[in-house]
Design a protein around this motif. Structure first.
Motif, mmCIF file in Angstrom:
data_model
loop_
_atom_site.group_PDB
_atom_site.id
_atom_site.type_symbol
_atom_site.label_atom_id
_atom_site.label_comp_id
_atom_site.label_asym_id
_atom_site.label_seq_id
_atom_site.Cartn_x
_atom_site.Cartn_y
_atom_site.Cartn_z
ATOM 1 N N PRO A 78 0.839 -1.199 0.000
ATOM 2 C CA PRO A 78 0.000 0.000 0.000
ATOM 3 C C PRO A 78 0.879 1.256 0.000
ATOM 4 O O PRO A 78 1.548 1.562 0.981
ATOM 5 C CB PRO A 78 -0.809 -0.124 1.295
ATOM 6 N N ALA A 79 0.892 1.957 -1.120
ATOM 7 C CA ALA A 79 1.825 3.074 -1.297
ATOM 8 C C ALA A 79 1.661 4.206 -0.276
ATOM 9 O O ALA A 79 2.663 4.813 0.115
ATOM 10 C CB ALA A 79 1.706 3.626 -2.715
ATOM 11 N N PRO A 80 0.432 4.551 0.161
ATOM 12 C CA PRO A 80 0.318 5.677 1.094
ATOM 13 C C PRO A 80 0.974 5.433 2.458
ATOM 14 O O PRO A 80 1.390 6.387 3.114
ATOM 15 C CB PRO A 80 -1.200 5.856 1.256
ATOM 16 N N LEU A 81 1.078 4.178 2.885
ATOM 17 C CA LEU A 81 1.560 3.879 4.237
ATOM 18 C C LEU A 81 3.004 4.354 4.402
ATOM 19 O O LEU A 81 3.909 3.888 3.717
ATOM 20 C CB LEU A 81 1.442 2.377 4.511
ATOM 21 N N ASN A 82 3.154 5.305 5.323
ATOM 22 C CA ASN A 82 4.457 5.923 5.622
ATOM 23 C C ASN A 82 4.992 6.806 4.499
ATOM 24 O O ASN A 82 6.156 7.234 4.556
ATOM 25 C CB ASN A 82 5.507 4.862 5.985
ATOM 26 N N TYR A 83 4.176 7.108 3.495
ATOM 27 C CA TYR A 83 4.593 8.039 2.443
ATOM 28 C C TYR A 83 4.621 9.453 3.012
ATOM 29 O O TYR A 83 3.588 10.004 3.386
ATOM 30 C CB TYR A 83 3.636 7.961 1.249
ATOM 31 N N ARG A 84 5.805 10.006 3.145
ATOM 32 C CA ARG A 84 5.989 11.337 3.740
ATOM 33 C C ARG A 84 5.297 11.446 5.096
ATOM 34 O O ARG A 84 4.800 12.516 5.474
ATOM 35 C CB ARG A 84 5.503 12.429 2.790
ATOM 36 N N GLY A 85 5.237 10.321 5.800
ATOM 37 C CA GLY A 85 4.667 10.316 7.138
ATOM 38 C C GLY A 85 3.188 9.994 7.223
ATOM 39 O O GLY A 85 2.621 9.958 8.325
ATOM 40 N N PHE A 86 2.533 9.722 6.076
ATOM 41 C CA PHE A 86 1.112 9.370 6.132
ATOM 42 C C PHE A 86 0.958 8.054 6.889
ATOM 43 O O PHE A 86 1.647 7.069 6.588
ATOM 44 C CB PHE A 86 0.523 9.239 4.718
ATOM 45 N N PRO A 87 0.037 7.989 7.871
ATOM 46 C CA PRO A 87 0.041 6.843 8.794
ATOM 47 C C PRO A 87 -0.809 5.641 8.397
ATOM 48 O O PRO A 87 -0.818 4.645 9.118
ATOM 49 C CB PRO A 87 -0.515 7.470 10.077
ATOM 50 N N LYS A 88 -1.538 5.715 7.280
ATOM 51 C CA LYS A 88 -2.465 4.640 6.935
ATOM 52 C C LYS A 88 -2.229 4.148 5.505
ATOM 53 O O LYS A 88 -1.429 4.708 4.755
ATOM 54 C CB LYS A 88 -3.905 5.118 7.113
ATOM 55 N N SER A 89 -2.970 3.098 5.130
ATOM 56 C CA SER A 89 -2.748 2.435 3.844
ATOM 57 C C SER A 89 -3.656 2.932 2.727
ATOM 58 O O SER A 89 -3.401 2.659 1.555
ATOM 59 C CB SER A 89 -2.913 0.919 4.010
ATOM 60 N N ILE A 90 -4.743 3.631 3.073
ATOM 61 C CA ILE A 90 -5.633 4.245 2.094
ATOM 62 C C ILE A 90 -6.021 5.630 2.602
ATOM 63 O O ILE A 90 -5.777 5.956 3.772
ATOM 64 C CB ILE A 90 -6.920 3.419 1.857
ATOM 65 N N CYS A 91 -6.619 6.426 1.732
ATOM 66 C CA CYS A 91 -7.222 7.696 2.147
ATOM 67 C C CYS A 91 -8.741 7.526 2.140
ATOM 68 O O CYS A 91 -9.300 6.952 1.197
ATOM 69 C CB CYS A 91 -6.829 8.823 1.201
ATOM 70 N N THR A 92 -9.386 8.027 3.191
ATOM 71 C CA THR A 92 -10.843 7.973 3.281
ATOM 72 C C THR A 92 -11.353 9.388 3.526
ATOM 73 O O THR A 92 -11.144 9.953 4.598
ATOM 74 C CB THR A 92 -11.298 7.047 4.424
ATOM 75 N N SER A 93 -12.020 9.961 2.527
ATOM 76 C CA SER A 93 -12.452 11.359 2.590
ATOM 77 C C SER A 93 -13.973 11.413 2.595
ATOM 78 O O SER A 93 -14.616 11.088 1.595
ATOM 79 C CB SER A 93 -11.865 12.130 1.406
ATOM 80 N N VAL A 94 -14.534 11.794 3.739
ATOM 81 C CA VAL A 94 -15.976 11.720 3.969
ATOM 82 C C VAL A 94 -16.605 13.112 3.891
ATOM 83 O O VAL A 94 -16.123 14.063 4.516
ATOM 84 C CB VAL A 94 -16.268 11.088 5.345
ATOM 85 N N ASN A 95 -17.675 13.213 3.113
ATOM 86 C CA ASN A 95 -18.511 14.413 3.026
ATOM 87 C C ASN A 95 -17.734 15.662 2.605
ATOM 88 O O ASN A 95 -17.420 15.824 1.433
ATOM 89 C CB ASN A 95 -19.266 14.628 4.327
ATOM 90 N N HIS A 96 -17.385 16.544 3.539
ATOM 91 C CA HIS A 96 -16.718 17.806 3.191
ATOM 92 C C HIS A 96 -15.200 17.666 3.139
ATOM 93 O O HIS A 96 -14.499 18.646 2.884
ATOM 94 C CB HIS A 96 -17.101 18.901 4.191
#
Length: 264
Positions: A57-75
Protein backbone atom coordinates in the motif's frame (compact mmCIF):
# COMPACT_ATOMS: atom_id res chain seq x y z
CA UNK A 1 8.18 19.41 -17.96
CA UNK A 2 10.32 16.29 -18.05
CA UNK A 3 8.25 13.90 -20.15
CA UNK A 4 8.69 10.37 -18.85
CA UNK A 5 7.82 7.93 -21.64
CA UNK A 6 7.33 4.42 -20.30
CA UNK A 7 8.79 1.36 -22.00
CA UNK A 8 6.57 -1.61 -22.95
CA UNK A 9 7.97 -3.53 -19.95
CA UNK A 10 7.14 -0.65 -17.60
CA UNK A 11 3.65 -0.34 -19.06
CA UNK A 12 3.03 -4.05 -18.44
CA UNK A 13 3.97 -3.58 -14.78
CA UNK A 14 1.68 -0.56 -14.55
CA UNK A 15 -1.18 -2.56 -16.03
CA UNK A 16 -0.73 -5.09 -13.24
CA UNK A 17 -0.53 -2.44 -10.51
CA UNK A 18 -3.54 -0.63 -11.94
CA UNK A 19 -5.63 -3.78 -12.06
CA UNK A 20 -4.77 -4.56 -8.45
CA UNK A 21 -5.73 -1.06 -7.30
CA UNK A 22 -9.07 -1.37 -9.13
CA UNK A 23 -9.64 -4.77 -7.52
CA UNK A 24 -9.25 -3.22 -4.06
CA UNK A 25 -12.06 -0.74 -4.80
CA UNK A 26 -14.27 -3.55 -6.07
CA UNK A 27 -13.55 -5.61 -2.95
CA UNK A 28 -14.20 -2.89 -0.38
CA UNK A 29 -17.62 -1.83 -1.65
CA UNK A 30 -19.63 -4.34 0.38
CA UNK A 31 -17.96 -3.10 3.57
CA UNK A 32 -18.99 0.54 3.09
CA UNK A 33 -22.11 0.79 5.24
CA UNK A 34 -23.44 2.62 8.31
CA UNK A 35 -21.68 1.75 11.55
CA UNK A 36 -18.32 0.91 9.97
CA UNK A 37 -15.32 3.05 10.89
CA UNK A 38 -12.90 4.39 8.30
CA UNK A 39 -10.20 2.55 10.25
CA UNK A 40 -12.10 -0.70 9.61
CA UNK A 41 -11.99 0.06 5.87
CA UNK A 42 -8.28 0.79 6.10
CA UNK A 43 -7.58 -2.50 7.86
CA UNK A 44 -9.59 -4.52 5.33
CA UNK A 45 -7.84 -2.86 2.38
CA UNK A 46 -4.41 -3.20 3.96
CA UNK A 47 -4.87 -6.91 4.62
CA UNK A 48 -6.17 -7.49 1.09
CA UNK A 49 -3.32 -5.60 -0.59
CA UNK A 50 -0.60 -7.25 1.50
CA UNK A 51 -1.92 -10.77 2.07
CA UNK A 52 -4.06 -11.45 -1.01
CA UNK A 53 -2.39 -9.35 -3.70
CA UNK A 54 1.17 -9.60 -2.42
CA UNK A 55 1.53 -5.87 -3.04
CA UNK A 56 2.44 -2.76 -1.04
CA UNK A 57 0.00 0.00 0.00
CA UNK A 58 1.82 3.07 -1.30
CA UNK A 59 0.32 5.68 1.09
CA UNK A 60 1.56 3.88 4.24
CA UNK A 61 4.46 5.92 5.62
CA UNK A 62 4.59 8.04 2.44
CA UNK A 63 5.99 11.34 3.74
CA UNK A 64 4.67 10.32 7.14
CA UNK A 65 1.11 9.37 6.13
CA UNK A 66 0.04 6.84 8.79
CA UNK A 67 -2.47 4.64 6.93
CA UNK A 68 -2.75 2.44 3.84
CA UNK A 69 -5.63 4.24 2.09
CA UNK A 70 -7.22 7.70 2.15
CA UNK A 71 -10.84 7.97 3.28
CA UNK A 72 -12.45 11.36 2.59
CA UNK A 73 -15.98 11.72 3.97
CA UNK A 74 -18.51 14.41 3.03
CA UNK A 75 -16.72 17.81 3.19
CA UNK A 76 -13.25 16.22 3.20
CA UNK A 77 -11.76 16.86 -0.23
CA UNK A 78 -8.78 14.52 -0.13
CA UNK A 79 -6.14 12.81 2.03
CA UNK A 80 -8.54 11.94 4.84
CA UNK A 81 -6.79 9.77 7.43
CA UNK A 82 -8.74 6.65 8.47
CA UNK A 83 -9.43 6.47 12.19
CA UNK A 84 -11.50 4.39 14.58
CA UNK A 85 -13.60 7.35 15.73
CA UNK A 86 -14.92 8.23 12.27
CA UNK A 87 -18.03 6.04 11.99
CA UNK A 88 -19.94 6.07 8.72
CA UNK A 89 -23.59 7.03 8.98
CA UNK A 90 -26.58 6.91 6.67
CA UNK A 91 -26.41 9.63 4.02
CA UNK A 92 -22.61 10.02 4.03
CA UNK A 93 -20.55 10.04 0.86
CA UNK A 94 -16.98 8.77 0.97
CA UNK A 95 -14.06 8.73 -1.42
CA UNK A 96 -11.70 5.79 -1.00
CA UNK A 97 -8.32 6.43 -2.61
CA UNK A 98 -6.11 3.40 -3.19
CA UNK A 99 -2.54 3.22 -4.51
CA UNK A 100 -0.70 -0.09 -4.71
CA UNK A 101 2.90 -0.85 -5.59
CA UNK A 102 3.59 -4.11 -7.43
CA UNK A 103 7.03 -4.98 -8.78
CA UNK A 104 8.11 -1.40 -8.17
CA UNK A 105 5.29 0.31 -10.11
CA UNK A 106 2.23 2.23 -8.89
CA UNK A 107 -1.48 2.01 -9.64
CA UNK A 108 -3.54 4.90 -8.24
CA UNK A 109 -7.33 5.19 -8.29
CA UNK A 110 -10.29 6.38 -6.25
CA UNK A 111 -14.04 5.93 -6.22
CA UNK A 112 -17.01 7.55 -4.52
CA UNK A 113 -19.32 5.39 -2.38
CA UNK A 114 -22.74 6.15 -0.94
CA UNK A 115 -23.45 5.15 2.64
CA UNK A 116 -27.13 4.28 2.87
CA UNK A 117 -29.34 6.89 1.17
CA UNK A 118 -27.53 10.10 0.17
CA UNK A 119 -29.18 13.46 -0.43
CA UNK A 120 -30.21 14.55 -3.92
CA UNK A 121 -27.39 17.11 -3.88
CA UNK A 122 -24.83 14.47 -2.91
CA UNK A 123 -26.00 12.17 -5.70
CA UNK A 124 -25.80 14.97 -8.26
CA UNK A 125 -22.35 16.08 -7.08
CA UNK A 126 -20.97 12.54 -7.29
CA UNK A 127 -22.49 12.02 -10.75
CA UNK A 128 -21.22 15.30 -12.17
CA UNK A 129 -17.74 14.68 -10.75
CA UNK A 130 -17.56 11.29 -12.46
CA UNK A 131 -18.76 12.93 -15.68
CA UNK A 132 -15.92 15.47 -15.32
CA UNK A 133 -13.44 12.60 -15.15
CA UNK A 134 -14.97 10.81 -18.14
CA UNK A 135 -15.02 13.97 -20.27
CA UNK A 136 -11.32 14.41 -19.52
CA UNK A 137 -10.52 10.77 -20.29
CA UNK A 138 -12.24 11.15 -23.67
CA UNK A 139 -9.73 13.83 -24.70
CA UNK A 140 -6.56 11.84 -23.97
CA UNK A 141 -4.55 11.07 -27.10
CA UNK A 142 -1.23 12.21 -28.55
CA UNK A 143 -1.38 15.93 -29.32
CA UNK A 144 -3.91 16.75 -26.59
CA UNK A 145 -2.84 19.71 -24.45
CA UNK A 146 -3.05 19.63 -20.67
CA UNK A 147 -5.08 22.83 -20.74
CA UNK A 148 -7.73 21.01 -22.80
CA UNK A 149 -8.13 18.46 -20.00
CA UNK A 150 -8.42 21.10 -17.30
CA UNK A 151 -10.84 23.17 -19.37
CA UNK A 152 -13.35 20.41 -20.04
CA UNK A 153 -13.46 19.53 -16.32
CA UNK A 154 -13.87 23.15 -15.27
CA UNK A 155 -16.59 23.83 -17.84
CA UNK A 156 -18.67 20.82 -16.86
CA UNK A 157 -18.34 21.44 -13.11
CA UNK A 158 -19.12 25.13 -13.29
CA UNK A 159 -21.90 24.50 -15.80
CA UNK A 160 -23.56 22.46 -13.06
CA UNK A 161 -22.96 25.20 -10.45
CA UNK A 162 -20.12 23.36 -8.73
CA UNK A 163 -16.50 24.47 -8.31
CA UNK A 164 -13.10 22.92 -9.03
CA UNK A 165 -10.43 22.54 -6.34
CA UNK A 166 -7.27 24.27 -7.57
CA UNK A 167 -4.61 23.44 -4.98
CA UNK A 168 -4.51 19.68 -5.69
CA UNK A 169 -4.14 17.97 -9.05
CA UNK A 170 -3.39 14.83 -10.99
CA UNK A 171 0.18 13.76 -11.66
CA UNK A 172 2.54 11.60 -13.63
CA UNK A 173 3.06 8.17 -12.11
CA UNK A 174 5.21 5.09 -12.64
CA UNK A 175 8.07 3.79 -10.53
CA UNK A 176 7.64 7.10 -8.67
CA UNK A 177 4.32 7.86 -6.92
CA UNK A 178 4.22 11.51 -8.04
CA UNK A 179 6.18 12.72 -11.08
CA UNK A 180 5.72 15.17 -13.95
CA UNK A 181 3.45 16.30 -15.43
CA UNK A 182 1.00 17.98 -13.09
CA UNK A 183 -2.56 17.57 -14.38
CA UNK A 184 -4.60 20.62 -13.38
CA UNK A 185 -8.36 20.26 -13.34
CA UNK A 186 -8.98 23.76 -14.66
CA UNK A 187 -7.39 25.71 -17.49
CA UNK A 188 -7.54 27.18 -20.96
CA UNK A 189 -7.83 25.04 -24.10
CA UNK A 190 -4.83 24.98 -26.38
CA UNK A 191 -2.39 25.67 -23.55
CA UNK A 192 -0.02 23.56 -21.50
CA UNK A 193 2.21 20.66 -22.39
CA UNK A 194 1.31 18.20 -25.15
CA UNK A 195 0.56 14.56 -24.44
CA UNK A 196 2.72 11.90 -26.07
CA UNK A 197 2.23 8.16 -26.44
CA UNK A 198 3.78 6.28 -23.53
CA UNK A 199 2.96 8.88 -20.87
CA UNK A 200 1.22 7.58 -17.73
CA UNK A 201 -0.57 9.88 -15.32
CA UNK A 202 -3.63 10.33 -13.12
CA UNK A 203 -6.70 12.46 -13.70
CA UNK A 204 -8.53 12.99 -10.40
CA UNK A 205 -10.92 15.96 -10.35
CA UNK A 206 -12.01 17.23 -6.93
CA UNK A 207 -15.33 19.05 -7.25
CA UNK A 208 -17.04 21.04 -4.48
CA UNK A 209 -20.73 21.77 -3.95
CA UNK A 210 -19.80 25.25 -2.67
CA UNK A 211 -16.76 27.41 -3.33
CA UNK A 212 -13.39 26.03 -4.44
CA UNK A 213 -11.61 27.29 -1.31
CA UNK A 214 -9.87 24.68 0.83
CA UNK A 215 -8.44 24.34 4.33
CA UNK A 216 -5.66 22.04 5.53
CA UNK A 217 -6.32 20.58 8.98
CA UNK A 218 -3.65 20.56 11.72
CA UNK A 219 -2.80 16.90 11.02
CA UNK A 220 -0.99 18.17 7.93
CA UNK A 221 -2.89 15.89 5.55
CA UNK A 222 -6.67 16.23 5.69
CA UNK A 223 -8.00 18.83 3.24
CA UNK A 224 -11.58 20.08 3.74
CA UNK A 225 -13.87 22.57 2.03
CA UNK A 226 -13.56 25.95 3.70
CA UNK A 227 -17.35 26.42 3.66
CA UNK A 228 -17.95 22.88 5.01
CA UNK A 229 -19.97 21.90 1.92
CA UNK A 230 -19.70 18.53 0.21
CA UNK A 231 -16.84 17.50 -2.06
CA UNK A 232 -16.43 14.54 -4.42
CA UNK A 233 -13.55 12.98 -6.36
CA UNK A 234 -12.96 10.19 -8.88
CA UNK A 235 -9.54 9.09 -10.11
CA UNK A 236 -7.98 6.86 -12.73
CA UNK A 237 -4.40 6.11 -13.78
CA UNK A 238 -4.19 6.25 -17.57
CA UNK A 239 -1.79 5.54 -20.41
CA UNK A 240 -1.68 7.77 -23.48
CA UNK A 241 -1.42 5.34 -26.41
CA UNK A 242 -0.72 5.87 -30.12
CA UNK A 243 -4.47 5.72 -30.79
CA UNK A 244 -5.98 7.27 -27.65
CA UNK A 245 -6.13 6.05 -24.09
CA UNK A 246 -5.86 2.95 -21.95
CA UNK A 247 -7.36 3.28 -18.48
CA UNK A 248 -5.01 1.20 -16.36
CA UNK A 249 -7.31 1.25 -13.31
CA UNK A 250 -10.56 0.49 -15.15
CA UNK A 251 -13.12 -1.41 -13.07
CA UNK A 252 -15.69 -3.95 -14.30
CA UNK A 253 -18.47 -1.83 -12.77
CA UNK A 254 -18.03 1.00 -15.31
CA UNK A 255 -18.57 1.29 -19.06
CA UNK A 256 -15.60 2.93 -20.79
CA UNK A 257 -16.55 1.84 -24.30
CA UNK A 258 -16.97 5.52 -25.29
CA UNK A 259 -13.19 6.07 -25.15
CA UNK A 260 -11.17 6.30 -28.36
CA UNK A 261 -8.68 3.48 -28.69
CA UNK A 262 -9.41 2.22 -25.18
CA UNK A 263 -8.10 -1.29 -24.54
CA UNK A 264 -10.64 -3.08 -22.39
Amino acid sequence: MTTLIKSPAEIDKMRTAGRLAADVLMMIGEHVRPGVSTDDLNRICHDYIVNVQGAIPAPLNYRGFPKSICTSVNHVICHGIPNEKKILKDGDIINIDVTVIKDGYHGDTSKMFFVGQPSVLAQRLVKVTQECLYKALALVRPGCRLGDIGHVIQQHAQGNRFSVVREYCGHGIGAVFHEDPQILHYGQPGTGDTLKAGMTFTIEPMINAGTHHTKLLPDGWTVVTKDHKLSAQWEHTVLCTETGIEVLTARPDEDLSFLTGHAS
